[in-house]
Scaffold this active site. Structure first.
Site, PDB file in Angstrom:
ATOM      1  N   ASN A   6      70.959  20.876  20.305  1.00  0.00           N
ATOM      2  CA  ASN A   6      71.452  21.845  19.321  1.00  0.00           C
ATOM      3  C   ASN A   6      70.554  23.074  19.392  1.00  0.00           C
ATOM      4  O   ASN A   6      69.392  23.008  18.970  1.00  0.00           O
ATOM      5  CB  ASN A   6      71.405  21.188  17.925  1.00  0.00           C
ATOM      6  N   LYS A   8      70.818  25.760  17.762  1.00  0.00           N
ATOM      7  CA  LYS A   8      70.715  26.446  16.452  1.00  0.00           C
ATOM      8  C   LYS A   8      70.891  27.958  16.653  1.00  0.00           C
ATOM      9  O   LYS A   8      71.657  28.363  17.514  1.00  0.00           O
ATOM     10  CB  LYS A   8      69.397  26.069  15.770  1.00  0.00           C
ATOM     11  N   HIS A  89      75.525  19.404   9.579  1.00  0.00           N
ATOM     12  CA  HIS A  89      74.091  19.396   9.902  1.00  0.00           C
ATOM     13  C   HIS A  89      73.307  19.664   8.620  1.00  0.00           C
ATOM     14  O   HIS A  89      73.743  20.423   7.757  1.00  0.00           O
ATOM     15  CB  HIS A  89      73.786  20.472  10.953  1.00  0.00           C
ATOM     16  N   GLU A  91      70.933  21.499   7.978  1.00  0.00           N
ATOM     17  CA  GLU A  91      70.674  22.924   7.705  1.00  0.00           C
ATOM     18  C   GLU A  91      71.908  23.598   7.114  1.00  0.00           C
ATOM     19  O   GLU A  91      71.792  24.586   6.392  1.00  0.00           O
ATOM     20  CB  GLU A  91      70.202  23.613   9.003  1.00  0.00           C
ATOM     21  N   GLU A 159      69.847  12.239  11.117  1.00  0.00           N
ATOM     22  CA  GLU A 159      68.765  13.213  11.231  1.00  0.00           C
ATOM     23  C   GLU A 159      68.059  13.353   9.880  1.00  0.00           C
ATOM     24  O   GLU A 159      68.506  14.133   9.027  1.00  0.00           O
ATOM     25  CB  GLU A 159      69.320  14.579  11.634  1.00  0.00           C
ATOM     26  N   GLY A 165      62.154  19.573  13.130  1.00  0.00           N
ATOM     27  CA  GLY A 165      61.241  20.687  13.379  1.00  0.00           C
ATOM     28  C   GLY A 165      59.833  20.467  12.860  1.00  0.00           C
ATOM     29  O   GLY A 165      59.019  21.389  12.836  1.00  0.00           O
ATOM     30  N   SER A 204      62.734  15.916  15.719  1.00  0.00           N
ATOM     31  CA  SER A 204      61.480  15.941  16.493  1.00  0.00           C
ATOM     32  C   SER A 204      61.489  15.005  17.699  1.00  0.00           C
ATOM     33  O   SER A 204      60.456  14.447  18.070  1.00  0.00           O
ATOM     34  CB  SER A 204      60.270  15.654  15.586  1.00  0.00           C
TER      35      SER A 204
HETATM   36  P1  13P Z   1      64.253  19.242  16.175  1.00  0.00           P
HETATM   37  O1  13P Z   1      64.476  18.391  17.406  1.00  0.00           O
HETATM   38  O2  13P Z   1      63.753  20.622  16.481  1.00  0.00           O
HETATM   39  O3  13P Z   1      63.435  18.514  15.156  1.00  0.00           O
HETATM   40  O4  13P Z   1      65.710  19.470  15.516  1.00  0.00           O
HETATM   41  C1  13P Z   1      66.538  18.387  15.328  1.00  0.00           C
HETATM   42  C2  13P Z   1      67.861  18.889  14.914  1.00  0.00           C
HETATM   43  O5  13P Z   1      68.039  19.422  13.830  1.00  0.00           O
HETATM   44  C3  13P Z   1      68.973  18.740  15.872  1.00  0.00           C
HETATM   45  O6  13P Z   1      70.201  18.997  15.263  1.00  0.00           O
END
Ligand code: 13P
Length: 246
Positions: A6, A8, A89, A91, A159, A165, A204
């Site tokens: 992803n 983002k 997601h 976010e 997740e 992150g 992560s």
């Molecule tokens: P990270 O791998 O940067 O922690 O992000 C995970 C994520 O949100 C994938 O959708």
């Protein structure tokens, strides 16, 4: 195994060089499905050079078309060549107020447009600390899994928001416990088909921990954020998946 990246809100056309290197690895690793979810602006050019890499959108609107300035519909993603979409997601849930009901509506709209969907669920830090993680994830699945989804058209990504992150990951036992709970809930919602829906772990995931995480029973792949932005980090994760798949 499915290894999905992803991107983002990162990247311009220069990032497609990384996709080229990822596509070369994917072509050499047919036992692992590889997907990239670039920003909307890169979907069409990404599709043009994706090879066997699945290209998807990071979100879509729950309504098929209309006066929704700034939004992207499921059929627009199809038109650009995408075949999958992320729905819900963390976010989007936390930053854009997406409710379970909205996530399910987006997924239903996407399925109707012919896309496959990745339904994202996961608890936040307070939920985990208060031992409510299972309850929260169960409720997210109850509310956002589209009943018309099947093992072929739907994937679930677990997740935990606090692991995204942050460089922190749950223990193998915590991941395993949550994937078991998700599996039981999917069977409850979908019946037999729920036993075959792929369940990804995200948060992560890195070249350093991929082998351990992908080796956990009922982890069917990973949804990777930061480490999907360079082939140097993403390719070893595909390799780890290939080793587990053998
Ligand atoms: P990270 O791998 O940067 O922690 O992000 C995970 C994520 O949100 C994938 O959708």
């Amino acid at each position: 195994m499915l290894i999905a990246g992803n991107w983002k809100m990162n990247g311009g056309v220069a990032l497609l060089d990384e996709l080229a290197a990822i596509a070369a690895k994917a072509a050499d690793t047919p036992q692992v499905d590889v997907a990239i979810f670039p920003p909307f602006t890169l979907i069409a050019p990404a599709v043009a050079q994706a090879g066997t890499v699945i290209i998807g959108g990071q979100d879509c609107h729950q309504v098929a078309a209309g006066a929704y300035t700034g939004s992207t519909s499921a059929s627009m993603l199809v038109d650009a060549g995408a075949t999958q979409v992320l729905c819900g997601h963390s976010e989007r849930r936390a930053g854009f107020g997406e409710t379970n009901q909205m996530v399910r509506a987006k997924a239903e709209t996407a399925l109707a447009a012919g896309l496959h969907v990745v339904i994202c669920v996961g608890e936040n830090r307070a939920d985990r600390d208060n031992r409510r993680a299972g309850h929260v994830v169960g409720a997210q699945l109850d509310g956002s899994v589209p009943p018309s989804g099947t093992a072929e058209t739907m994937v679930v990504a677990y997740e935990p928001a606090w692991a995204i992150g942050s460089g922190r990951t749950p223990t193998a036992a915590e991941i395993s416990g949550m994937h078991d709970l998700i599996r039981a809930k999917l069977i409850q919602i979908l019946g037999e088909d729920g036993a075959c829906v792929r369940i990804l772990y995200g948060g992560s995931v890195s070249p350093a921990n991929a082998a351990e995480i992908l080796g956990i029973p009922d982890v069917d792949g990973a949804l990777v954020g930061g480490a999907s932005l360079t082939a140097a980090d993403f390719v070893p994760i595909i390799t780890a998946a290939a080793n587990v798949s053998q």
